[in-house]
Structure formats: C-alpha cells, structure tokens
Write a protein that holds these residues in place. Sequence first.
Motif: not given
Lengths: 119, 119
Positions: A4-6, A22-26, A30, A49-50, A52, A96-98, B48, B73-74
């Motif tokens: 994924v290109n930011l 943009l995406g999900e993990l756990n 994102v 929360e993060l 960036l 990045l956050e739940p 993940d 990118e990620f």
Amino acid sequence: MHSVNLSRKFSSFSDYWSPKILGELNDSYVKAVKIKGEFVWHHHDNEDELFLVTKGLLRMKFRDREVLVREGEFVIVPHGVEHLPVADEETHVILLEPKSTLNTGNIQNERTVAQLDRI
Amino acid sequence: MHSVNLSRKFSSFSDYWSPKILGELNDSYVKAVKIKGEFVWHHHDNEDELFLVTKGLLRMKFRDREVLVREGEFVIVPHGVEHLPVADEETHVILLEPKSTLNTGNIQNERTVAQLDRI
C-alpha cells in the motif's frame, strides 16, 4: 497480500477529518486522514491511538501541554487522555487504532464519522 | 506523551534483524528494524504483522509470489501465512505487531531475538 503506497492513497481523497481505512491487522485498522484546522477535545475510554505524520505538522494538544509531531514522527495517545489534534496547514496522518475507535471518542457531534470508507 | 522521530531512531543502532521497541499501544509494539540480506521462512500462528518501509526496498516473499514494498509503502502479512523478508540493500522497516510476536514466528534458531531492546 499487496503493498500500500501511502502518498498514492492520500492523493485519492481530499476531505478533512474523515479517516479512510487502508488495511486491518489483528483487531486494529490502519487509516489515512487529512487534517486542517482544529478538531474537538475528546478522549477514548479504552483505545490507545498512534498518529504518524507523513506530511505537514500535527500539533497535538493535551490539557497541560502541546506535542509537535513532524513529518516522519509519531505520537501515541494512551486511552483516557484528553487530546485535541490541530494542524495549521493541511497535514497527512496515518492512524493506527482498534477497530472500535470512534474518531471523536467520548464526544458525538457533527465531526463524528461512524462509517469509514475503505480506499 | 512525546513525539518519536523515526530517522533519529534508526540512526541510533546499526545491527540487522534485531527489532527495537519504539513504543506500545493497546496490545501491540511499534518496532524499528534494519534488515539486509535474507531472513528465514516462518509464519506466526496468531499474529498479523505490518511492515512499513521508511528507507530502501523490502522484497517480501510468499510461497507463491513476491511483494515489493518501497519507501512509503506497507504490507500486512496475515497470521498463518509463510513469509520471507529479503532486502538486497540496507532497508529500514517499522513493524507493528502484537507484543506476543516472536521475530522468527514458528521457528526458533540463531536468528530468534527473544528479548528486544527499547530505544
């Protein structure tokens, strides 16, 4: 799996204060959000929360001080801590956050975005 | 709360394949790792992982293909998926993954780093 290109993602939308997934993990998402101006004081009861910054300058206000977050920097806001994101110029932020996180936290008002787009 | 400057953090260490903890939120760590060469095929049963490249080029190999992850990118690798990170030149990666994540996943060998430094 794909990369994924930011900057390409940020160039695909223009509205402010409306996070895109943009995406999900756990159990987290994102997100990408463009911000400009001042948001609303809020906190999250349970979610850290993060933030960036990939472009611009985020002034993260807390009740007792302000933290400057420049391009290539992040700040983590622990749950329960009141904060107010401010950006004098357009600023691009990766969040990045739940998945349970509402953008306005404990506040519900016209700035609340309950349904997030995926881009 | 404070801001964390990614390039400053990366300039503070030089070893490869040894993730450093930059921060934590919810049940996850944010880590910085420098990579060069080829790692080891592994997967994570439950976690993940997100790999964000801030410098260089990550070639993330999967059993059936390779995903190129460039600066800015990620890629997200879901749990259970075998992967092999490769970098032909020194590459800087921000990792986001649950605190329970071991760098070599299901494999334990000389590349395993069980105790991570915080920087």
